[in-house]
Design a protein around this motif. Structure first.
Motif, PDB file in Angstrom:
ATOM      1  N   TRP A   9     -11.289 -22.541   0.099  1.00 35.67           N
ATOM      2  CA  TRP A   9     -12.131 -23.524   0.771  1.00 35.67           C
ATOM      3  C   TRP A   9     -12.820 -24.324  -0.311  1.00 35.67           C
ATOM      4  N   ASN A  10     -12.936 -25.633  -0.130  1.00 34.03           N
ATOM      5  CA  ASN A  10     -13.510 -26.476  -1.171  1.00 34.03           C
ATOM      6  C   ASN A  10     -15.034 -26.423  -1.223  1.00 34.03           C
ATOM      7  N   GLY A  11     -15.661 -25.672  -0.329  1.00 33.96           N
ATOM      8  CA  GLY A  11     -17.114 -25.497  -0.377  1.00 33.96           C
ATOM      9  C   GLY A  11     -17.914 -26.608   0.261  1.00 33.96           C
ATOM     10  N   ILE A  12     -17.257 -27.576   0.876  1.00 37.86           N
ATOM     11  CA  ILE A  12     -17.949 -28.698   1.515  1.00 37.86           C
ATOM     12  C   ILE A  12     -17.975 -28.479   3.018  1.00 37.86           C
ATOM     13  N   TRP A  13     -19.192 -28.571   3.583  1.00 35.72           N
ATOM     14  CA  TRP A  13     -19.334 -28.473   5.032  1.00 35.72           C
ATOM     15  C   TRP A  13     -19.125 -29.854   5.647  1.00 35.72           C
ATOM     16  N   GLY A  14     -18.668 -29.896   6.859  1.00 36.53           N
ATOM     17  CA  GLY A  14     -18.511 -31.163   7.560  1.00 36.53           C
ATOM     18  C   GLY A  14     -17.057 -31.514   7.772  1.00 36.53           C
ATOM     19  N   ARG A  15     -16.813 -32.219   8.851  1.00 43.54           N
ATOM     20  CA  ARG A  15     -15.431 -32.486   9.256  1.00 43.54           C
ATOM     21  C   ARG A  15     -14.709 -33.481   8.369  1.00 43.54           C
ATOM     22  N   LEU A  16     -15.381 -34.322   7.656  1.00 45.23           N
ATOM     23  CA  LEU A  16     -14.711 -35.316   6.823  1.00 45.23           C
ATOM     24  C   LEU A  16     -14.385 -34.813   5.416  1.00 45.23           C
ATOM     25  N   GLY A  17     -15.207 -33.930   4.884  1.00 43.55           N
ATOM     26  CA  GLY A  17     -15.009 -33.510   3.506  1.00 43.55           C
ATOM     27  C   GLY A  17     -14.419 -32.127   3.323  1.00 43.55           C
ATOM     28  N   ARG A  18     -14.455 -31.322   4.380  1.00 45.02           N
ATOM     29  CA  ARG A  18     -13.991 -29.939   4.262  1.00 45.02           C
ATOM     30  C   ARG A  18     -12.480 -29.872   4.114  1.00 45.02           C
ATOM     31  N   ARG A  19     -12.032 -28.971   3.232  1.00 49.10           N
ATOM     32  CA  ARG A  19     -10.606 -28.713   3.050  1.00 49.10           C
ATOM     33  C   ARG A  19     -10.400 -27.212   2.993  1.00 49.10           C
ATOM     34  N   ASP A  20      -9.355 -26.741   3.660  1.00 50.90           N
ATOM     35  CA  ASP A  20      -8.973 -25.332   3.647  1.00 50.90           C
ATOM     36  C   ASP A  20      -7.502 -25.225   3.284  1.00 50.90           C
ATOM     37  N   VAL A  21      -7.157 -24.180   2.543  1.00 46.30           N
ATOM     38  CA  VAL A  21      -5.765 -23.909   2.195  1.00 46.30           C
ATOM     39  C   VAL A  21      -5.521 -22.418   2.436  1.00 46.30           C
ATOM     40  N   TRP A  22      -4.435 -22.105   3.132  1.00 43.35           N
ATOM     41  CA  TRP A  22      -4.051 -20.726   3.396  1.00 43.35           C
ATOM     42  C   TRP A  22      -2.701 -20.444   2.753  1.00 43.35           C
ATOM     43  N   LEU A  23      -2.585 -19.280   2.176  1.00 43.99           N
ATOM     44  CA  LEU A  23      -1.304 -18.775   1.708  1.00 43.99           C
ATOM     45  C   LEU A  23      -0.920 -17.670   2.690  1.00 43.99           C
ATOM     46  N   VAL A  24       0.151 -17.903   3.456  1.00 48.66           N
ATOM     47  CA  VAL A  24       0.542 -16.992   4.524  1.00 48.66           C
ATOM     48  C   VAL A  24       1.958 -16.490   4.276  1.00 48.66           C
ATOM     49  N   ARG A  25       2.111 -15.195   4.412  1.00 48.00           N
ATOM     50  CA  ARG A  25       3.441 -14.599   4.305  1.00 48.00           C
ATOM     51  C   ARG A  25       3.904 -14.279   5.718  1.00 48.00           C
ATOM     52  N   GLU A  26       5.072 -14.776   6.070  1.00 43.05           N
ATOM     53  CA  GLU A  26       5.618 -14.536   7.397  1.00 43.05           C
ATOM     54  C   GLU A  26       6.918 -13.750   7.246  1.00 43.05           C
ATOM     55  N   VAL A  27       6.947 -12.606   7.868  1.00 42.90           N
ATOM     56  CA  VAL A  27       8.139 -11.765   7.806  1.00 42.90           C
ATOM     57  C   VAL A  27       8.792 -11.784   9.184  1.00 42.90           C
ATOM     58  N   ARG A  28       9.852 -12.561   9.304  1.00 43.03           N
ATOM     59  CA  ARG A  28      10.597 -12.671  10.559  1.00 43.03           C
ATOM     60  C   ARG A  28      12.076 -12.666  10.235  1.00 43.03           C
ATOM     61  N   TRP A  29      12.848 -12.129  11.107  1.00 43.75           N
ATOM     62  CA  TRP A  29      14.299 -12.161  10.996  1.00 43.75           C
ATOM     63  C   TRP A  29      14.805 -13.168  12.003  1.00 43.75           C
ATOM     64  N   LYS A  30      15.697 -14.044  11.569  1.00 42.32           N
ATOM     65  CA  LYS A  30      16.222 -15.089  12.440  1.00 42.32           C
ATOM     66  C   LYS A  30      17.730 -14.946  12.564  1.00 42.32           C
ATOM     67  N   VAL A  31      18.209 -15.108  13.794  1.00 42.15           N
ATOM     68  CA  VAL A  31      19.647 -15.103  14.067  1.00 42.15           C
ATOM     69  C   VAL A  31      19.986 -16.478  14.623  1.00 42.15           C
ATOM     70  N   THR A  32      21.011 -17.103  14.059  1.00 44.49           N
ATOM     71  CA  THR A  32      21.472 -18.404  14.523  1.00 44.49           C
ATOM     72  C   THR A  32      22.942 -18.287  14.894  1.00 44.49           C
ATOM     73  N   ALA A  33      23.298 -18.792  16.058  1.00 44.24           N
ATOM     74  CA  ALA A  33      24.696 -18.761  16.510  1.00 44.24           C
ATOM     75  C   ALA A  33      25.115 -20.167  16.889  1.00 44.24           C
ATOM     76  N   ARG A  34      26.325 -20.552  16.494  1.00 41.63           N
ATOM     77  CA  ARG A  34      26.831 -21.882  16.836  1.00 41.63           C
ATOM     78  C   ARG A  34      28.188 -21.734  17.499  1.00 41.63           C
ATOM     79  N   ALA A  35      28.385 -22.475  18.579  1.00 38.78           N
ATOM     80  CA  ALA A  35      29.680 -22.571  19.236  1.00 38.78           C
ATOM     81  C   ALA A  35      30.185 -23.981  18.997  1.00 38.78           C
ATOM     82  N   GLY A  36      31.304 -24.123  18.319  1.00 39.82           N
ATOM     83  CA  GLY A  36      31.840 -25.441  18.011  1.00 39.82           C
ATOM     84  C   GLY A  36      31.622 -25.784  16.554  1.00 39.82           C
ATOM     85  N   ASP A  37      31.942 -27.035  16.216  1.00 35.24           N
ATOM     86  CA  ASP A  37      31.844 -27.451  14.815  1.00 35.24           C
ATOM     87  C   ASP A  37      30.431 -27.870  14.447  1.00 35.24           C
ATOM     88  N   SER A  38      30.233 -28.232  13.189  1.00 35.64           N
ATOM     89  CA  SER A  38      28.895 -28.551  12.703  1.00 35.64           C
ATOM     90  C   SER A  38      28.336 -29.848  13.263  1.00 35.64           C
TER      91      SER A  38
END
Length: 83
Positions: A9-38
């Motif tokens: 957090w940049n330490g500034i209060w207020g909607r115009l100056g405040r900035r937040d940054v999150w580092l998030v780790r997402e652990v998900r397994w994805k399956v993709t299936a295609r019927a037909g060509d690309s």
């Protein structure tokens, strides 16, 4: 499942100056299936919390198809793109 690894957090209060940054780790397994060509194929996607659940879906998809012979591919193959 998301896991917040860190937050800044940049330490500034207020909607115009405040900035937040999150580092998030997402652990998900994805399956993709295609019927037909690309270019015109139909793409379906599923997300799972565990590898076992994702592999169970892969097994269901492979068992449901009556055509051809499934072969596992190796290398850095890209999943099918949605059209």
């Amino acid at each position: 499942m998301e896991d917040a690894a860190a937050r800044w957090w940049n330490g500034i209060w207020g909607r115009l100056g405040r900035r937040d940054v999150w580092l998030v780790r997402e652990v998900r397994w994805k399956v993709t299936a295609r019927a037909g060509d690309s270019e015109t194929g139909r793409v379906l996607r599923w997300e799972f919390d565990t590898e076992d659940e994702a592999l169970a879906m892969v097994k269901r998809l492979l068992a449901a198809d009556a055509g051809g012979q499934w072969r596992k591919q190796s290398g850095d193959s890209q999943p099918p793109q949605q059209t």
